[in-house]
Design a protein around this motif. Structure first.
Motif, PDB file in Angstrom:
ATOM      1  N   GLY A   2    -122.591  -1.324  94.780  1.00  0.00           N
ATOM      2  CA  GLY A   2    -121.374  -1.260  93.910  1.00  0.00           C
ATOM      3  C   GLY A   2    -121.537  -0.520  92.558  1.00  0.00           C
ATOM      4  N   ALA A   3    -120.435  -0.292  91.912  1.00  0.00           N
ATOM      5  CA  ALA A   3    -120.428   0.656  90.995  1.00  0.00           C
ATOM      6  C   ALA A   3    -121.039  -0.041  89.695  1.00  0.00           C
ATOM      7  CB  ALA A   3    -119.049   1.188  90.627  1.00  0.00           C
ATOM      8  N   GLY A   4    -120.846  -1.143  89.740  1.00  0.00           N
ATOM      9  CA  GLY A   4    -121.440  -2.106  88.384  1.00  0.00           C
ATOM     10  C   GLY A   4    -122.859  -1.992  88.653  1.00  0.00           C
ATOM     11  N   ARG A   5    -123.523  -1.996  89.814  1.00  0.00           N
ATOM     12  CA  ARG A   5    -124.853  -2.368  89.846  1.00  0.00           C
ATOM     13  C   ARG A   5    -125.390  -0.824  89.900  1.00  0.00           C
ATOM     14  NH1 ARG A   5    -125.783  -4.614  95.899  1.00  0.00           N
ATOM     15  NH2 ARG A   5    -128.071  -4.621  95.219  1.00  0.00           N
ATOM     16  N   LEU A   6    -124.841   0.080  90.153  1.00  0.00           N
ATOM     17  CA  LEU A   6    -125.467   1.418  90.233  1.00  0.00           C
ATOM     18  C   LEU A   6    -125.574   1.734  88.755  1.00  0.00           C
ATOM     19  CD1 LEU A   6    -126.050   4.369  91.000  1.00  0.00           C
ATOM     20  CD2 LEU A   6    -123.551   4.797  90.675  1.00  0.00           C
ATOM     21  N   TYR A   7    -124.441   1.413  87.560  1.00  0.00           N
ATOM     22  CA  TYR A   7    -124.673   1.838  86.353  1.00  0.00           C
ATOM     23  C   TYR A   7    -125.615   0.637  85.780  1.00  0.00           C
ATOM     24  CZ  TYR A   7    -120.837   4.751  87.500  1.00  0.00           C
ATOM     25  OH  TYR A   7    -119.948   5.784  88.014  1.00  0.00           O
ATOM     26  N   ALA A   8    -125.822  -0.385  86.184  1.00  0.00           N
ATOM     27  CA  ALA A   8    -126.855  -1.468  85.582  1.00  0.00           C
ATOM     28  C   ALA A   8    -128.226  -0.791  86.074  1.00  0.00           C
ATOM     29  CB  ALA A   8    -126.712  -2.620  86.077  1.00  0.00           C
ATOM     30  N   ALA A   9    -128.218  -0.330  87.391  1.00  0.00           N
ATOM     31  CA  ALA A   9    -129.585   0.461  87.415  1.00  0.00           C
ATOM     32  C   ALA A   9    -129.946   1.651  86.881  1.00  0.00           C
ATOM     33  CB  ALA A   9    -129.864   0.652  89.150  1.00  0.00           C
ATOM     34  N   VAL A  10    -128.810   2.416  86.307  1.00  0.00           N
ATOM     35  CA  VAL A  10    -128.972   3.406  85.460  1.00  0.00           C
ATOM     36  C   VAL A  10    -129.533   3.322  84.190  1.00  0.00           C
ATOM     37  CG1 VAL A  10    -127.964   5.360  84.511  1.00  0.00           C
ATOM     38  CG2 VAL A  10    -127.695   5.126  86.946  1.00  0.00           C
ATOM     39  N   ALA A  11    -129.001   1.938  83.810  1.00  0.00           N
ATOM     40  CA  ALA A  11    -129.433   1.504  82.341  1.00  0.00           C
ATOM     41  C   ALA A  11    -130.775   1.058  82.146  1.00  0.00           C
ATOM     42  CB  ALA A  11    -128.271   0.538  81.991  1.00  0.00           C
ATOM     43  N   ASP A 104    -119.455   8.591  88.480  1.00  0.00           N
ATOM     44  CA  ASP A 104    -118.792   9.382  87.297  1.00  0.00           C
ATOM     45  C   ASP A 104    -119.746   9.929  86.199  1.00  0.00           C
ATOM     46  OD1 ASP A 104    -116.086   9.631  85.732  1.00  0.00           O
ATOM     47  OD2 ASP A 104    -117.445   8.820  84.140  1.00  0.00           O
ATOM     48  N   LEU A 105    -119.629  11.044  85.844  1.00  0.00           N
ATOM     49  CA  LEU A 105    -120.702  11.854  84.948  1.00  0.00           C
ATOM     50  C   LEU A 105    -120.770  11.227  83.505  1.00  0.00           C
ATOM     51  CD1 LEU A 105    -122.496  14.392  84.561  1.00  0.00           C
ATOM     52  CD2 LEU A 105    -120.370  15.521  83.292  1.00  0.00           C
ATOM     53  N   GLN A 106    -119.441  10.674  82.991  1.00  0.00           N
ATOM     54  CA  GLN A 106    -119.610  10.014  81.636  1.00  0.00           C
ATOM     55  C   GLN A 106    -120.209   8.686  81.815  1.00  0.00           C
ATOM     56  OE1 GLN A 106    -115.755   8.642  79.894  1.00  0.00           O
ATOM     57  NE2 GLN A 106    -116.339   9.803  77.994  1.00  0.00           N
ATOM     58  N   LEU A 107    -119.808   7.891  82.579  1.00  0.00           N
ATOM     59  CA  LEU A 107    -120.289   6.658  82.844  1.00  0.00           C
ATOM     60  C   LEU A 107    -121.793   6.409  83.342  1.00  0.00           C
ATOM     61  CD1 LEU A 107    -117.604   4.701  84.633  1.00  0.00           C
ATOM     62  CD2 LEU A 107    -118.191   4.681  82.363  1.00  0.00           C
ATOM     63  N   TRP A 108    -122.403   7.262  83.921  1.00  0.00           N
ATOM     64  CA  TRP A 108    -123.734   7.586  84.140  1.00  0.00           C
ATOM     65  C   TRP A 108    -124.443   7.838  83.011  1.00  0.00           C
ATOM     66  CZ3 TRP A 108    -126.582   8.055  88.778  1.00  0.00           C
ATOM     67  CH2 TRP A 108    -127.962   8.493  88.627  1.00  0.00           C
ATOM     68  N   TRP A 109    -123.915   9.060  82.109  1.00  0.00           N
ATOM     69  CA  TRP A 109    -124.948   9.142  80.808  1.00  0.00           C
ATOM     70  C   TRP A 109    -124.716   8.016  79.881  1.00  0.00           C
ATOM     71  CZ3 TRP A 109    -128.792  12.324  80.622  1.00  0.00           C
ATOM     72  CH2 TRP A 109    -128.730  13.600  81.468  1.00  0.00           C
ATOM     73  N   LEU A 110    -123.660   7.226  79.995  1.00  0.00           N
ATOM     74  CA  LEU A 110    -123.377   6.194  78.978  1.00  0.00           C
ATOM     75  C   LEU A 110    -124.348   4.994  79.369  1.00  0.00           C
ATOM     76  CD1 LEU A 110    -122.006   4.285  76.972  1.00  0.00           C
ATOM     77  CD2 LEU A 110    -120.228   3.987  78.519  1.00  0.00           C
ATOM     78  N   ALA A 111    -124.390   4.716  80.563  1.00  0.00           N
ATOM     79  CA  ALA A 111    -125.380   3.781  81.205  1.00  0.00           C
ATOM     80  C   ALA A 111    -126.933   4.220  80.897  1.00  0.00           C
ATOM     81  CB  ALA A 111    -125.468   3.692  82.525  1.00  0.00           C
ATOM     82  N   ALA A 112    -127.326   5.504  80.924  1.00  0.00           N
ATOM     83  CA  ALA A 112    -128.775   5.902  80.698  1.00  0.00           C
ATOM     84  C   ALA A 112    -128.773   5.743  79.140  1.00  0.00           C
ATOM     85  CB  ALA A 112    -128.598   7.171  81.036  1.00  0.00           C
ATOM     86  N   ASP A 113    -127.773   6.047  78.261  1.00  0.00           N
ATOM     87  CA  ASP A 113    -127.839   5.862  76.731  1.00  0.00           C
ATOM     88  C   ASP A 113    -128.090   4.631  76.380  1.00  0.00           C
ATOM     89  OD1 ASP A 113    -128.049   7.432  74.352  1.00  0.00           O
ATOM     90  OD2 ASP A 113    -126.443   6.365  73.652  1.00  0.00           O
ATOM     91  N   LEU A 114    -127.185   3.550  76.997  1.00  0.00           N
ATOM     92  CA  LEU A 114    -127.377   2.096  76.653  1.00  0.00           C
ATOM     93  C   LEU A 114    -128.656   1.650  76.808  1.00  0.00           C
ATOM     94  CD1 LEU A 114    -124.013   0.686  77.804  1.00  0.00           C
ATOM     95  CD2 LEU A 114    -124.664   1.185  75.642  1.00  0.00           C
ATOM     96  N   GLY A 248    -112.060   8.501  75.442  1.00  0.00           N
ATOM     97  CA  GLY A 248    -111.073   9.275  76.070  1.00  0.00           C
ATOM     98  C   GLY A 248    -110.901  10.592  75.782  1.00  0.00           C
ATOM     99  N   ALA A 249    -111.622  11.069  74.431  1.00  0.00           N
ATOM    100  CA  ALA A 249    -111.628  12.391  74.423  1.00  0.00           C
ATOM    101  C   ALA A 249    -112.615  13.076  75.266  1.00  0.00           C
ATOM    102  CB  ALA A 249    -112.005  12.773  72.669  1.00  0.00           C
ATOM    103  N   GLY A 250    -113.678  12.295  75.368  1.00  0.00           N
ATOM    104  CA  GLY A 250    -114.725  12.892  76.249  1.00  0.00           C
ATOM    105  C   GLY A 250    -114.372  13.153  77.589  1.00  0.00           C
ATOM    106  N   ARG A 251    -113.545  12.103  78.062  1.00  0.00           N
ATOM    107  CA  ARG A 251    -113.040  12.046  79.518  1.00  0.00           C
ATOM    108  C   ARG A 251    -112.200  13.646  79.571  1.00  0.00           C
ATOM    109  NH1 ARG A 251    -114.537   9.981  84.081  1.00  0.00           N
ATOM    110  NH2 ARG A 251    -114.755   7.981  82.454  1.00  0.00           N
ATOM    111  N   LEU A 252    -111.190  13.493  78.517  1.00  0.00           N
ATOM    112  CA  LEU A 252    -110.650  14.903  78.630  1.00  0.00           C
ATOM    113  C   LEU A 252    -111.315  16.108  78.465  1.00  0.00           C
ATOM    114  CD1 LEU A 252    -107.726  13.915  76.242  1.00  0.00           C
ATOM    115  CD2 LEU A 252    -107.277  13.907  78.935  1.00  0.00           C
ATOM    116  N   VAL A 253    -112.314  16.168  77.692  1.00  0.00           N
ATOM    117  CA  VAL A 253    -113.226  17.554  77.535  1.00  0.00           C
ATOM    118  C   VAL A 253    -113.800  17.891  78.733  1.00  0.00           C
ATOM    119  CG1 VAL A 253    -114.742  18.442  76.052  1.00  0.00           C
ATOM    120  CG2 VAL A 253    -113.143  17.361  74.994  1.00  0.00           C
ATOM    121  N   GLN A 254    -114.513  16.512  79.112  1.00  0.00           N
ATOM    122  CA  GLN A 254    -115.270  16.818  80.584  1.00  0.00           C
ATOM    123  C   GLN A 254    -114.194  17.236  81.802  1.00  0.00           C
ATOM    124  OE1 GLN A 254    -117.219  13.121  81.845  1.00  0.00           O
ATOM    125  NE2 GLN A 254    -116.158  13.387  83.726  1.00  0.00           N
TER     126      GLN A 254
END
Length: 266
Positions: A2-11, A104-114, A248-254
């Motif tokens: 699932g998406a939640g488990r994916l981003y948790a694994a990235v974090a 999602d590109l933004q969520l992937w990098w957000l999880a990695a940064d967290l 939100g601005a990051g999403r628009l620029v992305q």
């Protein structure tokens, strides 16, 4: 997965990745402690001349110094977050691989940064803070509720910090090199986050402006909650609004970047 488990694994992967750099972490702890000592004696001299400057007594000012050292790497105020890697991947064209991932590109990098931020908080930030608390008269709240409210503000600061740095990284889609933008962001962050001096010290209109900017969410907002100078709910609202606006601005620029810009090197 699932998406939640994916981003948790990235974090979790981000946390483990930075945990492998033991020598760098030890060097960072030493550096933060030394800079903390320099600032402590500077602040003590300043508060001896002007007691209760910015609404803090000297013990609160000492706590503020060590919080700043704990947050410096945690929030990547001087660089060192995932934005460096993302800008390099944009420059080389490797970001095209990221865009093909089922994530999602933004969520992937957000999880990695967290993941990175939580490790830096524990691995590099905690030791200087404990050292400062043991060696200097600091202000520490006695109730668990204040500490819990403080930790929530720290998490929201991580979101705001990533939102700023993600926008910086995305500038590399249009620039040959985003280093200049990153350096300007770091300098602005140092000044406007309160890393040099608490924003409460800034006078008049300048003080009002810097306290309104998103960087005040990074150090000043959590510090005020811990030091009993800020209302948690209004602080959270301020941080959430900025986090939502920046993400939100990051999403628009992305979206604009991935639609219209040819990936450099790709």
């Amino acid at each position: 997965m699932g998406a939640g488990r994916l981003y948790a694994a990235v974090a979790a992967g981000g946390f483990r990745r930075y945990a492998t750099y033991r020598a760098a972490t030890a060097a960072g702890v030493f550096t933060n402690t030394v800079f903390g000592l320099i600032l402590v004696y500077t602040y003590r001299a300043l508060w001896d001349e002007k007691p209760h400057l910015g609404g803090y007594d000297q013990a609160q000012a000492m706590t503020y110094v060590w919080l700043g050292q704990a947050f410096l790497s945690t929030l990547a105020l001087g660089g060192g977050g995932v934005e460096d890697e993302l800008m390099e991947r944009i420059r080389t064209g490797d970001v095209a691989v990221d865009l093909y991932r089922p994530a999602d590109l933004q969520l992937w990098w957000l999880a990695a940064d967290l993941g990175r931020a939580f490790f830096q908080l524990l691995g590099r930030g905690l030791v200087p803070f404990v050292f400062g608390a043991l060696c200097f008269p600091v202000y520490l709240p006695a109730d668990a509720g204040t500490w819990a409210a403080f930790l929530v503000a720290v998490f929201l600061a991580m979101l705001v910090g990533f939102g700023i740095r993600y926008l910086v990284a995305l500038s590399a889609f249009w620039l040959l090199d985003g280093t200049g933008v990153a350096q300007m962001a770091w300098l602005t962050g140092y000044f406007c986050s309160g890393m040099l001096l608490p924003l409460n010290v800034f006078p008049g209109t300048l003080g009002e402006i810097v306290r309104f900017l998103p960087w005040s969410s990074l150090l000043q907002a959590p510090a005020d909650i811990l030091l009993g100078q800020g209302d948690p709910l209004s602080t959270y609202l301020f941080q959430v609004v900025w986090a939502a606006a920046l993400l939100g601005a990051g999403r628009l620029v992305q979206s604009a970047a991935t639609r219209r810009v040819v990936v450099q090197g790709g």
